[in-house]
Design a protein around this motif. Structure first.
Motif, short mmCIF file in Angstrom:
data_model
loop_
_atom_site.label_atom_id
_atom_site.label_comp_id
_atom_site.label_asym_id
_atom_site.label_seq_id
_atom_site.Cartn_x
_atom_site.Cartn_y
_atom_site.Cartn_z
N GLY A 130 18.55 -11.51 3.66
CA GLY A 130 17.28 -11.09 4.21
C GLY A 130 16.38 -12.27 4.55
N GLU A 131 15.57 -12.07 5.56
CA GLU A 131 14.72 -13.15 6.06
C GLU A 131 13.72 -13.65 5.03
N SER A 132 13.10 -12.74 4.29
CA SER A 132 12.08 -13.18 3.33
C SER A 132 12.71 -14.02 2.21
N PHE A 133 13.91 -13.65 1.77
CA PHE A 133 14.58 -14.44 0.74
C PHE A 133 14.96 -15.81 1.29
N LEU A 134 15.52 -15.84 2.50
CA LEU A 134 15.88 -17.11 3.14
C LEU A 134 14.66 -18.01 3.26
N GLU A 135 13.55 -17.46 3.71
CA GLU A 135 12.34 -18.26 3.85
C GLU A 135 11.86 -18.79 2.51
N ARG A 136 12.01 -18.00 1.45
CA ARG A 136 11.61 -18.47 0.12
C ARG A 136 12.51 -19.62 -0.32
N VAL A 137 13.82 -19.49 -0.11
CA VAL A 137 14.74 -20.58 -0.45
C VAL A 137 14.35 -21.84 0.32
N TYR A 138 14.03 -21.68 1.60
CA TYR A 138 13.64 -22.82 2.42
C TYR A 138 12.35 -23.47 1.91
N GLN A 139 11.38 -22.66 1.48
CA GLN A 139 10.13 -23.20 0.92
C GLN A 139 10.42 -24.06 -0.31
N LEU A 140 11.37 -23.63 -1.12
CA LEU A 140 11.69 -24.34 -2.37
C LEU A 140 12.65 -25.52 -2.15
N TYR A 141 13.31 -25.54 -1.03
CA TYR A 141 14.29 -26.58 -0.69
C TYR A 141 13.59 -27.93 -0.54
N ASP A 142 14.13 -28.95 -1.19
CA ASP A 142 13.51 -30.28 -1.11
C ASP A 142 14.37 -31.30 -0.38
N GLY A 143 15.32 -30.82 0.39
CA GLY A 143 16.14 -31.71 1.21
C GLY A 143 15.46 -31.98 2.54
N PRO A 144 16.16 -32.64 3.46
CA PRO A 144 15.57 -32.96 4.76
C PRO A 144 15.26 -31.70 5.57
N LYS A 145 14.01 -31.59 5.99
CA LYS A 145 13.57 -30.45 6.80
C LYS A 145 13.19 -30.94 8.19
N TYR A 146 13.32 -30.07 9.15
CA TYR A 146 12.83 -30.34 10.49
C TYR A 146 12.37 -29.00 11.07
N PRO A 147 11.49 -29.01 12.08
CA PRO A 147 10.82 -27.79 12.53
C PRO A 147 11.74 -26.62 12.92
N LYS A 148 12.88 -26.87 13.52
CA LYS A 148 13.73 -25.78 14.00
C LYS A 148 14.90 -25.46 13.07
N LEU A 149 14.87 -25.91 11.84
CA LEU A 149 16.01 -25.73 10.95
C LEU A 149 16.38 -24.25 10.78
N LEU A 150 15.41 -23.40 10.49
CA LEU A 150 15.73 -21.98 10.29
C LEU A 150 16.15 -21.30 11.59
N ARG A 151 15.59 -21.71 12.71
CA ARG A 151 16.01 -21.17 14.01
C ARG A 151 17.46 -21.53 14.27
N ARG A 152 17.81 -22.77 13.99
CA ARG A 152 19.20 -23.19 14.20
C ARG A 152 20.12 -22.48 13.21
N ALA A 153 19.64 -22.25 11.99
CA ALA A 153 20.44 -21.50 11.02
C ALA A 153 20.74 -20.10 11.55
N ALA A 154 19.75 -19.48 12.20
CA ALA A 154 19.96 -18.15 12.78
C ALA A 154 21.00 -18.20 13.89
N LEU A 155 20.98 -19.26 14.69
CA LEU A 155 21.99 -19.39 15.76
C LEU A 155 23.38 -19.59 15.17
N PHE A 156 23.50 -20.42 14.15
CA PHE A 156 24.79 -20.59 13.47
C PHE A 156 25.27 -19.24 12.94
N TYR A 157 24.35 -18.49 12.34
CA TYR A 157 24.67 -17.19 11.74
C TYR A 157 25.25 -16.23 12.78
N LYS A 158 24.62 -16.20 13.96
CA LYS A 158 25.10 -15.29 15.01
C LYS A 158 26.37 -15.81 15.67
#
Length: 190
Positions: A130-158
């Motif tokens: 679910g999106e809300s859980f994914l977003e929570r994991v991303y908020q807690l994630y302390d690795g390298p982040k960049y602005p489109k990371l979750l968008r790209r994750a969605a593309l990988f997913y599809k």
């Protein structure tokens, strides 16, 4: 997957999110020089080519393949620019994440697909929860982040079920399972 996550208590769901954020966070911060010393492969640049999509027309029909061609344009355009390379689990999905409800521990298995690539790849299968859980994991994630990371994750997913179907055409035993995955992630087309 999402149902299982939602069945957890609020406290357990938050604890799982913390633990799950820690795994890719730790992997993604591993110095690449340390990883490359063990000949960990680099992931190939993601792309969906016309030949792959054409090969699926017998299975999906030309109308669905045309819709997938539109997706492939967006996918290929997005991945023209590579994300920061990091050490990846490679298959961080529900088959490799084990929740020990008794001891409140998270275990991961199968590191055979580890590679060096875009951190969005390790987040892609977390969409299953679910999106809300994914977003929570991303908020807690302390690795390298960049602005489109979750968008790209969605593309990988599809994109993953498209690749799965491509390989299913080569090995019949995976066809039914791959079609089920495709229909779940591309419900609007199935």
């Amino acid at each position: 997957m999402q149902e299982h996550c939602e069945s957890l208590t609020t406290a357990d769901r938050e604890h799982v999110a913390e633990l799950l954020a820690g795994l890719p966070g730790d992997l993604h911060k591993t110095p690449l020089g340390d990883v490359e010393a063990f000949n960990v492969p680099h992931a190939s640049k993601p792309s969906l080519d016309k030949a792959t999509l054409d090969s699926l027309s017998s299975l999906l029909g030309s109308t669905v393949v045309k819709a997938l061609e539109t997706f492939a344009e967006e996918y290929n355009t997005e991945f023209d620019i590579e994300g920061p390379p990091v050490f990846l689990h490679g298959e961080l999905n529900e088959h490799h994440i084990l929740w020990d409800a008794v001891n409140h521990r998270l275990n991961t298995i199968d590191l055979s697909s580890c590679n060096i690539g875009d951190p969005a790849s390790d987040f892609s299968e977390l969409w299953n929860y679910g999106e809300s859980f994914l977003e929570r994991v991303y908020q807690l994630y302390d690795g390298p982040k960049y602005p489109k990371l979750l968008r790209r994750a969605a593309l990988f997913y599809k994109a993953r079920p498209i690749y799965a179907l491509k390989y299913a055409l080569q090995e019949d035993k995976w066809r039914a399972q791959s079609m089920k995955l495709f229909k779940r992630r591309w419900a609007e087309l199935a």
